[in-house]
Write an enzyme that holds these catalytic residues in place. Structure first.
Site, short mmCIF file in Angstrom:
data_model
loop_
_atom_site.label_atom_id
_atom_site.label_comp_id
_atom_site.label_asym_id
_atom_site.label_seq_id
_atom_site.Cartn_x
_atom_site.Cartn_y
_atom_site.Cartn_z
N LYS A 179 0.87 -1.19 0.00
CA LYS A 179 0.00 0.00 0.00
C LYS A 179 0.89 1.23 0.00
O LYS A 179 1.77 1.37 0.87
CB LYS A 179 -0.90 -0.02 1.24
CG LYS A 179 -2.08 0.91 1.13
CD LYS A 179 -3.12 0.44 0.12
CE LYS A 179 -4.30 -0.23 0.76
NZ LYS A 179 -5.15 -0.93 -0.22
N THR A 213 -2.57 -5.89 0.62
CA THR A 213 -2.07 -4.52 0.77
C THR A 213 -2.89 -3.80 1.84
O THR A 213 -2.37 -2.95 2.56
CB THR A 213 -2.13 -3.73 -0.55
OG1 THR A 213 -3.47 -3.54 -0.93
CG2 THR A 213 -1.36 -4.42 -1.66
N ARG A 221 -11.81 17.49 17.67
CA ARG A 221 -11.28 17.01 16.39
C ARG A 221 -10.04 17.81 16.01
O ARG A 221 -9.75 18.84 16.62
CB ARG A 221 -12.34 17.12 15.28
CG ARG A 221 -12.73 18.55 14.95
CD ARG A 221 -13.70 18.65 13.77
NE ARG A 221 -13.92 20.04 13.42
CZ ARG A 221 -14.56 20.48 12.35
NH1 ARG A 221 -15.10 19.62 11.51
NH2 ARG A 221 -14.69 21.77 12.12
N HIS A 280 -9.59 16.97 6.27
CA HIS A 280 -10.16 16.05 7.27
C HIS A 280 -9.12 15.06 7.81
O HIS A 280 -8.34 14.50 7.04
CB HIS A 280 -11.33 15.28 6.67
CG HIS A 280 -12.41 16.17 6.14
ND1 HIS A 280 -13.10 17.05 6.93
CD2 HIS A 280 -12.91 16.33 4.89
CE1 HIS A 280 -13.98 17.70 6.20
NE2 HIS A 280 -13.88 17.29 4.95
O1 LIG Z 1 -16.06 23.15 10.14
C1 LIG Z 1 -16.85 22.50 9.44
N1 LIG Z 1 -17.79 23.15 8.72
C2 LIG Z 1 -18.70 22.50 7.93
O2 LIG Z 1 -19.58 23.14 7.28
C3 LIG Z 1 -18.62 21.10 7.88
N2 LIG Z 1 -19.33 20.14 7.21
C4 LIG Z 1 -18.79 18.93 7.54
O3 LIG Z 1 -19.19 17.82 7.08
N3 LIG Z 1 -17.76 19.10 8.42
C5 LIG Z 1 -17.63 20.43 8.64
N4 LIG Z 1 -16.76 21.15 9.41
#
Ligand SMILES: O=c1[nH]c(=O)c2[nH]c(=O)[nH]c2[nH]1
EC number: 1.7.3.3
Length: 302
Positions: free
Chosen positions: A10, A55, A178, A254
């Protein structure tokens, strides 16, 4: 016909490991590629997978090792992985682990130099961003729009996202702690338009705008990237009188917590998959009261 050199594994496992030492967080950000070779004739020639460690498993091993062994250095991490693949699988004779490590520097917070217990969870990616400007002159007036792109920043805590609309397609779990990361693209328009007025000190202005947007990113307890964006823009408008308008385009980079439960490991906000796409894209203008918005909505048209 003979089968020549072959390898598999991978590639580009984007693993982020956070170590939380009270208010001081440490980050390791790696791009790990695994290439294995050995007794792999059968899978090529007859289709038998009996010697093939998937993988997908090599990917899981990278993330599980980030938790189990930590990431003291890219070299140490690569050595651990390579040794494991070669010694645990009879069919694997050679493991090649390639790792890119992305450097992060701390965003200094006021009070830090005195040794006070200030939060230390905000980072800016090492390596310079690109500074930009556009100057327009029609023989009478000037428009100067400056900015930057590719200034990558990350907060390893103080970010939440919850309380949003939920319809039948919503699957996103609410987040109470997060990672918030983005590549800042921004433009700011100067109030200066007339030779009769003294021009701003462009060098100082750039340094200060950059510092303000970084401080706002670091200090905002974020309930959304939209809120952080507005804080970054409004802090510039508030502190820099030479600027009338700021526009940002911020990808939400993300970081997904990796499920390590199948390997009997607890992931207490430590090991993340840094996804590159798709990403949320949050864009907005912050304008000084009474001024007109002139920066194009789409910053790539500037
Ligand atoms: O800070 C964020 N704003 C969003 O509008 C949004 N939409 C999402 O799916 N995650 C996030 N995070």
């Amino acid at each position: 016909m003979t089968l020549g050199q072959n390898q598999y594994g991978k590639a580009e496992n984007r693993v982020v490991r956070i170590v939380r030492d009270g208010a001081t967080h440490h980050i390791k950000d790696l791009n790990v590629s695994v290439a294995l070779s050995g007794d792999m004739d059968e899978v090529h020639l007859s289709g038998s997978n009996a010697s093939v460690l998937p993988t997908d498993t090599t990917k899981n091993t990278v993330f599980a090792f980030a938790k189990e062994h930590g990431v003291a250095s890219a070299e140490q991490f690569g050595i651990h992985l390579a040794r494991y693949f070669v010694t645990s699988q009879e069919s694997i004779r050679t493991a090649r682990i390639r790792i890119e490590e992305y450097a992060w520097e701390r965003i200094a917070r006021p009070g830090e130099e005195t040794g006070a217990d200030v939060p230390r969870h905000s980072f800016v990616r090492g390596g310079q961003e690109t500074r930009l400007t556009q100057v327009t002159y029609d023989g009478a007036s000037w428009e100067v729009v400056s900015g930057l792109k590719d200034l990558t920043v990350l907060n390893s805590t103080d970010s939440e996202f919850w309380g949003y609309v939920k319809d039948k397609y919503t699957t996103l779990p609410e987040a109470y702690d997060r990672i918030l990361a983005t590549d800042v693209t921004g433009r700011w328009r100067f109030a200066w338009s007339d030779d009769a007025e003294e021009a701003p000190d462009w060098e100082e202005s750039y340094r200060e705008v950059r510092a303000h947007l970084l401080q706002a990113f670091a200090e905002t307890y974020s309930l959304s990237l939209q809120q952080t964006l507005y804080e970054m823009g409004s802090r510039i408008i508030e502190h820099r009188g030479e600027i009338d308008e700021v526009r940002f385009s911020l990808p939400n980079k993300h970081h997904f917590l990796v499920d390590l439960a199948p390997f009997g490991l607890k992931n207490d906000n430590e090991v993340y998959l840094a996804a590159d796409r798709p990403y949320g894209l949050i864009e907005a203008t912050v304008l000084r009261e009474g001024r007109e918005a002139r920066i194009p909505v789409d910053l790539s048209n500037l």
